[in-house]
Every structure is written in structure tokens, then in C-alpha cells.
Design a protein around this motif. Sequence first.
Motif, PDB file in Angstrom:
ATOM      1  N   SER B 274       0.849  -1.196   0.000  1.00  0.00           N
ATOM      2  CA  SER B 274       0.000   0.000   0.000  1.00  0.00           C
ATOM      3  C   SER B 274       0.887   1.249   0.000  1.00  0.00           C
ATOM      4  O   SER B 274       0.604   2.230  -0.679  1.00  0.00           O
ATOM      5  CB  SER B 274      -0.890   0.017   1.246  1.00  0.00           C
ATOM      6  OG  SER B 274      -0.081   0.215   2.395  1.00  0.00           O
ATOM      7  N   HIS B 277       2.178   1.795  -3.535  1.00  0.00           N
ATOM      8  CA  HIS B 277       1.163   2.398  -4.422  1.00  0.00           C
ATOM      9  C   HIS B 277       0.981   3.868  -4.080  1.00  0.00           C
ATOM     10  O   HIS B 277       0.868   4.722  -4.966  1.00  0.00           O
ATOM     11  CB  HIS B 277      -0.154   1.633  -4.300  1.00  0.00           C
ATOM     12  CG  HIS B 277      -0.032   0.212  -4.740  1.00  0.00           C
ATOM     13  ND1 HIS B 277      -0.695  -0.835  -4.122  1.00  0.00           N
ATOM     14  CD2 HIS B 277       0.715  -0.346  -5.720  1.00  0.00           C
ATOM     15  CE1 HIS B 277      -0.361  -1.966  -4.706  1.00  0.00           C
ATOM     16  NE2 HIS B 277       0.489  -1.704  -5.680  1.00  0.00           N
ATOM     17  N   TYR B 278       1.003   4.142  -2.798  1.00  0.00           N
ATOM     18  CA  TYR B 278       0.866   5.539  -2.374  1.00  0.00           C
ATOM     19  C   TYR B 278       2.010   6.371  -2.956  1.00  0.00           C
ATOM     20  O   TYR B 278       1.789   7.437  -3.541  1.00  0.00           O
ATOM     21  CB  TYR B 278       0.888   5.624  -0.847  1.00  0.00           C
ATOM     22  CG  TYR B 278       0.850   7.020  -0.285  1.00  0.00           C
ATOM     23  CD1 TYR B 278      -0.355   7.728  -0.210  1.00  0.00           C
ATOM     24  CD2 TYR B 278       2.003   7.636   0.165  1.00  0.00           C
ATOM     25  CE1 TYR B 278      -0.379   9.013   0.304  1.00  0.00           C
ATOM     26  CE2 TYR B 278       1.980   8.925   0.682  1.00  0.00           C
ATOM     27  CZ  TYR B 278       0.789   9.614   0.751  1.00  0.00           C
ATOM     28  OH  TYR B 278       0.756  10.883   1.261  1.00  0.00           O
ATOM     29  N   THR B 280       3.849   5.731  -5.585  1.00  0.00           N
ATOM     30  CA  THR B 280       3.674   5.846  -7.029  1.00  0.00           C
ATOM     31  C   THR B 280       2.677   6.950  -7.346  1.00  0.00           C
ATOM     32  O   THR B 280       2.941   7.827  -8.179  1.00  0.00           O
ATOM     33  CB  THR B 280       3.145   4.512  -7.602  1.00  0.00           C
ATOM     34  OG1 THR B 280       3.948   3.463  -7.063  1.00  0.00           O
ATOM     35  CG2 THR B 280       3.210   4.506  -9.112  1.00  0.00           C
ATOM     36  N   LYS B 281       1.563   6.952  -6.625  1.00  0.00           N
ATOM     37  CA  LYS B 281       0.526   7.962  -6.876  1.00  0.00           C
ATOM     38  C   LYS B 281       1.088   9.367  -6.640  1.00  0.00           C
ATOM     39  O   LYS B 281       0.965  10.255  -7.478  1.00  0.00           O
ATOM     40  CB  LYS B 281      -0.678   7.710  -5.952  1.00  0.00           C
ATOM     41  CG  LYS B 281      -2.005   8.231  -6.525  1.00  0.00           C
ATOM     42  CD  LYS B 281      -3.195   7.785  -5.700  1.00  0.00           C
ATOM     43  CE  LYS B 281      -3.631   8.835  -4.681  1.00  0.00           C
ATOM     44  NZ  LYS B 281      -3.279   8.523  -3.280  1.00  0.00           N
ATOM     45  N   GLN B 282       1.773   9.511  -5.502  1.00  0.00           N
ATOM     46  CA  GLN B 282       2.279  10.844  -5.152  1.00  0.00           C
ATOM     47  C   GLN B 282       3.312  11.339  -6.158  1.00  0.00           C
ATOM     48  O   GLN B 282       3.269  12.493  -6.590  1.00  0.00           O
ATOM     49  CB  GLN B 282       2.902  10.822  -3.751  1.00  0.00           C
ATOM     50  CG  GLN B 282       1.884  10.717  -2.626  1.00  0.00           C
ATOM     51  CD  GLN B 282       0.880  11.866  -2.660  1.00  0.00           C
ATOM     52  OE1 GLN B 282       1.153  12.937  -3.202  1.00  0.00           O
ATOM     53  NE2 GLN B 282      -0.301  11.623  -2.125  1.00  0.00           N
ATOM     54  N   THR B 284       3.691  10.483  -9.312  1.00  0.00           N
ATOM     55  CA  THR B 284       3.020  10.818 -10.559  1.00  0.00           C
ATOM     56  C   THR B 284       2.315  12.160 -10.420  1.00  0.00           C
ATOM     57  O   THR B 284       2.443  13.034 -11.272  1.00  0.00           O
ATOM     58  CB  THR B 284       1.986   9.732 -10.919  1.00  0.00           C
ATOM     59  OG1 THR B 284       2.584   8.459 -10.655  1.00  0.00           O
ATOM     60  CG2 THR B 284       1.593   9.821 -12.376  1.00  0.00           C
ATOM     61  N   LYS B 285       1.617  12.310  -9.300  1.00  0.00           N
ATOM     62  CA  LYS B 285       0.867  13.550  -9.072  1.00  0.00           C
ATOM     63  C   LYS B 285       1.798  14.765  -9.110  1.00  0.00           C
ATOM     64  O   LYS B 285       1.459  15.801  -9.667  1.00  0.00           O
ATOM     65  CB  LYS B 285       0.153  13.480  -7.714  1.00  0.00           C
ATOM     66  CG  LYS B 285      -1.232  14.139  -7.717  1.00  0.00           C
ATOM     67  CD  LYS B 285      -2.056  13.704  -6.517  1.00  0.00           C
ATOM     68  CE  LYS B 285      -2.048  14.725  -5.401  1.00  0.00           C
ATOM     69  NZ  LYS B 285      -2.738  14.230  -4.172  1.00  0.00           N
ATOM     70  N   SER B 286       2.987  14.603  -8.542  1.00  0.00           N
ATOM     71  CA  SER B 286       3.890  15.767  -8.501  1.00  0.00           C
ATOM     72  C   SER B 286       4.720  15.872  -9.784  1.00  0.00           C
ATOM     73  O   SER B 286       5.697  16.614  -9.827  1.00  0.00           O
ATOM     74  CB  SER B 286       4.805  15.669  -7.282  1.00  0.00           C
ATOM     75  OG  SER B 286       5.605  14.511  -7.387  1.00  0.00           O
ATOM     76  N   LYS B 429       5.605  14.648   1.985  1.00  0.00           N
ATOM     77  CA  LYS B 429       5.022  13.299   1.965  1.00  0.00           C
ATOM     78  C   LYS B 429       6.142  12.296   2.224  1.00  0.00           C
ATOM     79  O   LYS B 429       7.251  12.464   1.738  1.00  0.00           O
ATOM     80  CB  LYS B 429       4.416  13.005   0.592  1.00  0.00           C
ATOM     81  CG  LYS B 429       3.316  13.972   0.180  1.00  0.00           C
ATOM     82  CD  LYS B 429       1.942  13.454   0.569  1.00  0.00           C
ATOM     83  CE  LYS B 429       0.826  14.257  -0.084  1.00  0.00           C
ATOM     84  NZ  LYS B 429       0.999  15.718   0.088  1.00  0.00           N
ATOM     85  N   LYS B 446       1.819   6.669   6.083  1.00  0.00           N
ATOM     86  CA  LYS B 446       2.133   7.425   4.878  1.00  0.00           C
ATOM     87  C   LYS B 446       1.612   8.842   5.008  1.00  0.00           C
ATOM     88  O   LYS B 446       0.825   9.133   5.898  1.00  0.00           O
ATOM     89  CB  LYS B 446       1.530   6.748   3.654  1.00  0.00           C
ATOM     90  CG  LYS B 446       0.048   6.472   3.752  1.00  0.00           C
ATOM     91  CD  LYS B 446      -0.360   5.472   2.682  1.00  0.00           C
ATOM     92  CE  LYS B 446      -1.812   5.042   2.868  1.00  0.00           C
ATOM     93  NZ  LYS B 446      -2.111   3.751   2.241  1.00  0.00           N
TER      94      LYS B 446
END
Lengths: 497, 497
Positions: B274, B277-278, B280-282, B284-286, B429, B446
Motif C-alpha cells: 500500500s 502504491h501511495y 507511485t501515486k504521489q 506521478t501527481k507531482s 510526503k 504514509k
Amino acid sequence: MSLFRNLIQLSTSKSKPLLQNPNFLFTSLSHFTTDTPTRYAGLEPTKGDEKPRVVVLGSGWAGCRLMKGIDTDLYDVVCVSPRNHMVFTPLLASTCVGTLEFRSVAEPIGRIQPAISKAPGSYFFLANCTSLDAEKQMVHCETVTDGLDTVDPWRFKISYDKLVIALGAEASTFGIRGVKEHAIFLREVRHAQEIRRKLLLNLMLSDMPGLSEEEKSRLLHCVVVGGGPTGVEFSGELSDFILKDVRQTYAHVKDYIHVTLIEANEILSSFDDSLRHYATKQLTKSGVHLVRGIVKDVKPQKLILTDGTEVPYGLLVWSTGVGPSSFVKSLELSKSPGGRIGIDEWLRVPSMPDVFAIGDCSGFLESTGKPVLPALAQVAERQGKYLANLLNKIGKDGGGRRNSGGEVELGDPFVYRHLGSMATIGRYKALVDLRQSKEAKGLALKGFASWFIWRSAYLTRVISWRNRLDARLQACYRTAVSQVLEKPPFMWEEGIE
Amino acid sequence: MSLFRNLIQLSTSKSKPLLQNPNFLFTSLSHFTTDTPTRYAGLEPTKGDEKPRVVVLGSGWAGCRLMKGIDTDLYDVVCVSPRNHMVFTPLLASTCVGTLEFRSVAEPIGRIQPAISKAPGSYFFLANCTSLDAEKQMVHCETVTDGLDTVDPWRFKISYDKLVIALGAEASTFGIRGVKEHAIFLREVRHAQEIRRKLLLNLMLSDMPGLSEEEKSRLLHCVVVGGGPTGVEFSGELSDFILKDVRQTYAHVKDYIHVTLIEANEILSSFDDSLRHYATKQLTKSGVHLVRGIVKDVKPQKLILTDGTEVPYGLLVWSTGVGPSSFVKSLELSKSPGGRIGIDEWLRVPSMPDVFAIGDCSGFLESTGKPVLPALAQVAERQGKYLANLLNKIGKDGGGRRNSGGEVELGDPFVYRHLGSMATIGRYKALVDLRQSKEAKGLALKGFASWFIWRSAYLTRVISWRNRLDARLQACYRTAVSQVLEKPPFMWEEGIE
């Protein structure tokens, strides 16, 4: 710490809005034209719908003070310099031994004149000016790549409406062999870093097992050539550093390190006699060995004086004054005494319309009947300030565009009033000479009081530029940093500070 | 500021007395013997009237923690390392973009173990160990001169009573062509400085008039290879820096700068799903572009993936894990799986009396039945701490001298308990994984909370070493510095910070 930081970032980011104009990038790119297949491009002459362009060559005291003062509603500013920050040269000596941090004696140009990093028509170019075409009113430039493979040196040209030459001067070696190769000057931050790095390296190497006494002494013999303010300040800081830090942090070798200051005539010759004697006494007292002599030749590990004396050294710092740079020499125009760019009372270059010159690279033409001013930060800064106001006046009166300033009334010419000389000799001792000239009567201070004046004068200035920090934080920052610097951590990678 | 500083210097200098022993220099020089005309000297075996000598190779987490913990009443400490400071590697990524100052992630060895710069028999030598003679119980060393003409490389040997090998590991390139030449690693302060310098240079060069869109994009394409904590942390800091500083300070080129992270498998593969994935998301978002691929070849301005894809770059950072150094490879002793120096449960090198190995350069022998520990700062530090205590115990029990520790009861072997993994992904983060192992159950945090834990954890450690600063000043220093760093001044000379 970071929580603090980020919260404050969040709050302050409002006060620093991102650029509003969404298509500024297009606007700025529209300036660019690749006019030949030889990848030779540039900034075209400004058009009617654009602001007139002031091109500033150099980013020293003169150039930066000018850029700071220029009205960016009237002009676009383009700065061309091999250095993207200005250096508070009078404080440089202190950074070599960690009394001050490198960062606290330098200021990025983008902070001195924010338009340069934001305004559509304003730029900073990390480049050298290679030639000046006064007829076409453009300068030819070449990027500084510092030997990195990032890109090949990139050539471009920039048309100007007004050109300000503020390229400063070069350290003079009087054609003595080996100076450029083996001595370190003290004019840029990288010089201070190099001095620090070498000093540190020698301190560590001299501790190696089995090294001969002679080699130890040579490695730790710091020789300074030139008894002007810079040479004296550096010698003072160095002996200071030895008395304080070396005895504790490099106790094994403390008895081997020595400082020698070599000067052909008197040290601080421009200062009042009593101050000069005071300085001499203080330097001697703090362990600096003063030698009167003239350097004839410089070898990798020793220098030779005209009387044949050989002086082995581990660190050699050269500060025997400055002379015109090769670019200035290359310019075909009438020079001032001493070979600087000749200017009139309004700092204009008579033979070239819309061209001005300020700072160490310029000097009054003999025809003006005025003396060439000394190569001092305060002269350069005052000229930069004066010229900024003059250009703003010209701009307001509609004379900003090239060849259009002819009929504008210029107002008072530039007049320099000497506000006094300052020098520090380490260990909270300094000299302040507040006379108009060497002959004139006036106040002459020495000792702790004047040291405090000196240091405050500059530090206040340094910090005054950092307008991001409010007064409370400045105090906090200065106290804290001074604490940390009380014993600077000496690192191997060029002495990170 | 300086008034403050000096007053405090005057007051604190009392608490830091200069060395009392007036003839320590003689004492220490008496160690030195030039035993051959080939200028080959060293430290002789210790005599009965001297303390036993612990020689430490390396100054990373393991070596420095050991030196910090060693009892200098029992031992003289001699450190041999090409670096006179330790680096808080987990914070290095932050220094590249000025989130932290270089100096605040490094600590001079003389501060970690003051005896090294003061005690008669203790030394720091800026040198590399070239070979180890286990029979004569001595190491052969050669000074680091970094190509400066100061002195020729100087060879010497040091006899040890106890030897601790803590040389760390080397960044592994998996034999891919061009990596060493064109990529920058992120393991030393100078690497961070090089990254910063290149990033800044590219930012300025990309603004040059007439540069093609392709060239602009290439110059400002930052590629990171390796999705471990370092790679992820650096990518996060970089995109952070772009979102905040570049948009304001380099507004002209803000739309051209991009970050790509290339990883062969999963990023942060050692972390909980988890969390991964978190992250990866962050990322990509930034704005970090995540690419799964394997690098085949690295050219000066582009790299090629195994699938033939060509990736042009302006800055290439390589962080694909570490392997044994050439010195470790050269040692003729039984290795652990992975080619590290084989050690037993007490961190001893079985085949060599009085020799220990800790940190990334060492691994449990298969015979111990224990797994080779991951190359983590926390492993290295725990081993350093353990060994310091072990050596102190041996010393107290009279086993400090060479070949005399045989009958000493060693006590409990070293046992490693994983306290969890931490990584930051920029923009406040972070990930904190507090499970004992990848399979085990446990706490996984996280987001901001964990970021704060992460940053605090390390900063507290960094500052805890700076025992010169009392708590009040620490707070003051941290607040102030964080203010100043909120918008770091980017300078040309390798981005002074």
C-alpha cells in the motif's frame, strides 16, 4: 524544522504570486530568431510595442546596483555575465576561514532584480561578451559552459537600446612568471573556496606520518603578496583562524603554520599614517610576518624575491591591485589614464551613442579634468546608483529608445565624494579612515569600535538585500549562524560552509 | 552579528581548553620513523607505555559511530579515510535542490571524536588504504591529493592493535557502458554539489536565445535510474523544487523541465504494497514520469533502454544499489554471499586476528547461518555502536593490545532488529514502514505525518551531533535556516548554499 519551513512557505507563497501573464513564454520566444544555419541567434532590436532594452555587461557592485535601481516599467533589463550572483568582495576574505559563510557574501541577480527571472523581455545570460558593435548597437556573446559537456559554447548577439559596460577589472600580475599558474587571487567566491580547500588539504597533509620538518613548514606557510586592504584583511583573518581554530582542531601541527605578508612599499598606503602603524603593530602582534620585498618569480612550491631570497610556500594568495581586462583593452575607443574605458561626467562613452561605462572598468577622460577614481566598491556602487537614476530620467522623458536620447536634459553630472576607507585586520580590529583624501583632515578610527563599524556596515548591507527575511528573523538568523560559525566545520569537498 | 559571535567565542573558549600537554607534539613525532630512504614511513607498533591503537578504515555511518563510542582512555584512535567528515546520506537528496544546506548534512570527524584532532596518539589521515598485511598487523596507505600539486601522493604504513574495516560499498553500474562517465551518483556531498551545479547550469543554458525546442527539453530533462529510496527521494525533491522554485526563479523555462524515474521492477520494492502504491501515486501527481525499463547503454546526452527506446537527458542520476569496492574484492579472505568481507556474530574477520568489519562492506558468513544484512545506514550505525562497546569491553579486560584478546569473554553476539524503513517523496510526503520484515505484520504510515517523523528523525540526529549548540539556539538556527532555505539562493560556483 521543515514543518516550520513549509508552513511559512505556504503562507509566504501568497505574497509571491506566480507570473500572471500565461503567454509570457510565447512573448519571450517571439524575440528569438535563428537567422543563420550556423546556429547564430539573438535578441533583435526592440520594436515599438516593446520596452526599450538596457543591456548590462557584468554583475559586480556597479552592474548590480544599476540593475537594482532601474525602473522595469520603463525598460527591459538583460544582463550578460559569467557569474549569476554578485559578491560582497570586502567580506570575501572572511569566508576563506569560515568566519562567514560563502552564501552570506553573495547574492543571486534574480533577487537583486526579480524582473530578470520573471519579466517577458528581461533575461540573465550566463555568458561572456566577446565583441561590441557600436554601429549596429549590438553585443556578441558566448555562453560559459565551464568545460562541461552540457552544450558546446553557444554564440548569440543582443541588440541594445542602452548598453552599460560594468565588467570590472582583472587582477594584475605585472607579468611576473608563474603567478597565474600557482597563486590564488581573492576576487570571486570560487577563489575563497579554493583557498579554503588548499588550506584544509595542507593542514591534513602536514599531519602525515614521516613528513620532514621542512615539508611540514612549507605546506603550512601561507604567503600573501600585496599589502592593500584585501591582502591585509586576509592576513588578519588567517592569523585569527590560526590562533583560534587551528590550535584546537589541528593541534598536532599548530606550531608549523605561519603567515607572511609581502609588500613592495607600505601596507595600506592609502590610509592615514597612524592607522597604518596601528595595522602594522596589530598584524605583527597576531603573528603575521611582514616582509618588504618585490616578487621576481613564482615556482610551484616557492617564490623568489628580487634580492634573491627564496620563500617556500604551501598557499600563495595574490592581491597586488587590478588593471584593465583583455576585453576592455580590445575596445577601440579613447581610454582614460590607466587604460580604462574613457567616460565623461555623465558616465557616457563619448564615441559610442547610448553606451555607458561604470565601475573599475571605466575612468574619466583627461578632457573632463577629473581624476580617475580608485577601484573601490563604493565608487562602483555610487556610479551604478547614479546611472540607474539617469537612465530612468531619460526613459521617463521618452529617450529610452536607441538614438533618441539626444535632446533629453541629463541634469547634474556624477560627482564622487569619498566616504572613507575601511579595512579589517582580524581579531575584532579594524581601521576606518573618514577623510575626503589622503591629505585632508578628518576622523580616523582604529581598534574594536571601528571594527564593529566596519563589520556592521557590510553585514547590514549584505542582509539588507535579503528582504525576504523580516527584521526579527534577520536577528535570529545572524545570531544562529554566528553561533554555528563560531567553530566552522571544515570539510574535504572544498570546505563546505 | 560578529560582536555576538566573538563575545560567545570568548566565553566558550574557556570551556574548550587548549591542549594542556606542552610536549605532545614531541610525543607524537616520536611515533614517526622514516625507515627507508624512499620516504616510506609510518606509525610503529605501540609500545608498553602507550595505549593500544585502534585503526579505523572509513568514515561513514559505521566507522563514525564506532569512533564516537570508543573509549579514548583505553585506546588511541587512528582514522584513515579519503573524506574528513561523515555524510548523513539519507538527507543528501535534499541538498541537491537546496532544501537543506550541504553543511547541515555533514559532520567533521574531529567533532564526532575530538581526540582525533587533539590526543597525542590519535590522528585522522586523509588517505586511502591500499593494502592490508594481516600477518604484520599493519595497513599500507597513500594520501589523497586530489590532483593538486601540493605534494606527491605520500605513502605510509600504520601498525594496528585492532583494525576496523568500515569502507562501505561502491555504487554498482552492472557493467553498463557510459554510466561512470556520464551519470552522477548520489553518495557524497560532492555528488550533490555536482548535481546542483549541473541542474543550475542547464537551467541557465536552456534560456539562451535561439536554442531549439528539442535542445531546451533535453537540457531540462532530469533522468533518475533506480527506484530505491534514494532514487525516489531525489525524484521527489526535484519535482518539488520544480513546482516551487523553478516556476518562480526560472519562469522563462518552467514548461520545459521534467523528471523521469526509470526502474527495472517496482519502485521501493522493500516497502509494504500500500505504501508503494501511495508513493507511485504521489510521485506521478507531482509530475515525476515513472518508466519501467532496463538501461542498456549511456551516451553523453542520451541513454538507451533494452527495448531500444532512446531517452535524451540533461542530467542523469544513477542510484541502482551498491556492491563491494575494489579494495574489498582485492582482500584474500572468505567472503559472505554477495562478495562482502565475511564476519562472524561478533563482527570479527575469522581468518585475521584483531580485525573487524562493519557496515556495507561486511556480511555474515554463511557458516553463521545468518542472512547478509541490507546496506542501510541503520545497520551500519548499530554495528558501529555494538563494536565500540565490544572493543571497550575487550580493552577494560586487558585485551586491547594486539594478540592479547584471545581469552576475553566477548559477551552477546550482534543481533540486528529492523526498526523500519523510511523514505520521503517530497512535498511533505513520506513513507514509514515499521514492520520487522517485508512479510511480517506491523505499522505502515504514509503522508504528512510520516514525512514529519522521517524528517524529524534525521534532523534531530543531525543536530544532536552539533552539541556546540544548546537547545534554544538549535531551534533558533533551524527556524532561521529554514527561512533562508525557503528560497535558496542559487549561485554559479557549484550552487553555494
